[in-house]
Enzyme design. Structure first.
Site, mmCIF file in Angstrom:
data_model
loop_
_atom_site.group_PDB
_atom_site.id
_atom_site.type_symbol
_atom_site.label_atom_id
_atom_site.label_comp_id
_atom_site.label_asym_id
_atom_site.label_seq_id
_atom_site.Cartn_x
_atom_site.Cartn_y
_atom_site.Cartn_z
ATOM 1 N N ALA A 54 0.831 -1.208 0.000
ATOM 2 C CA ALA A 54 0.000 0.000 0.000
ATOM 3 C C ALA A 54 0.865 1.258 0.000
ATOM 4 O O ALA A 54 0.632 2.186 -0.778
ATOM 5 C CB ALA A 54 -0.928 -0.005 1.212
ATOM 6 N N GLU A 55 1.881 1.293 0.849
ATOM 7 C CA GLU A 55 2.723 2.488 0.918
ATOM 8 C C GLU A 55 3.535 2.669 -0.356
ATOM 9 O O GLU A 55 3.755 3.793 -0.805
ATOM 10 C CB GLU A 55 3.639 2.470 2.134
ATOM 11 N N THR A 56 3.935 1.580 -0.979
ATOM 12 C CA THR A 56 4.666 1.682 -2.244
ATOM 13 C C THR A 56 3.789 2.313 -3.323
ATOM 14 O O THR A 56 4.189 3.277 -3.974
ATOM 15 C CB THR A 56 5.164 0.296 -2.684
#
Length: 134
Positions: A54-56
């Site tokens: 998700a953060e990527t």
């Protein structure tokens, strides 16, 4: 993307986890990740792997929206894990909820091979001017 440290590419966490970016546009970033190799002890996809995926995806979307000579840095990440993934590939789709001058927020929906939502995430990034010479 400008400012990326390519000399550290062998240390990038997303590469080690098998994350691949399949679409990148300021309005939509899509990334995939294999479940195999990213498990917790019960044989399920690790929640931290979901968070990394998700953060990527969200960070790339934020960087694409930040503009020339600006950087986007993760400020807050929230993940809700709805169902377990045990095999196959999960796919994250990041779309903007807010794109401002100093912050950007993205919704990231992660689904399994059967297009079932496994995780909902929200990422807020702070947007800053790139340091001179960086």
């Amino acid at each position: 993307m400008p400012g990326i440290r390519h000399d550290l590419a062998d240390q990038w966490l997303p590469a080690r986890m098998g994350i691949e970016i399949t679409e990148w546009d300021p309005k939509r970033v899509v990334a995939t990740m294999p479940v195999a190799g990213n498990l917790q002890p019960y044989g399920l996809l690790h929640g931290g792997a979901n968070a990394t995926l998700a953060e990527t995806a969200g960070s790339i979307a934020a960087a694409l929206n930040a503009g020339e000579d600006r950087v986007a840095l993760g400020l807050e990440l929230s993940c809700t894990h709805h169902r377990a993934a045990r095999s196959g590939v999960v796919t994250a789709v990041a779309t903007p909820l807010h794109v401002g001058r100093t912050t950007s927020t993205f919704e990231i929906v992660i689904t399994d091979d059967e297009d079932r939502r496994t995780c909902s995430a929200r990422l807020t990034c702070v947007v800053r001017d790139r340091a001179p010479g960086a």
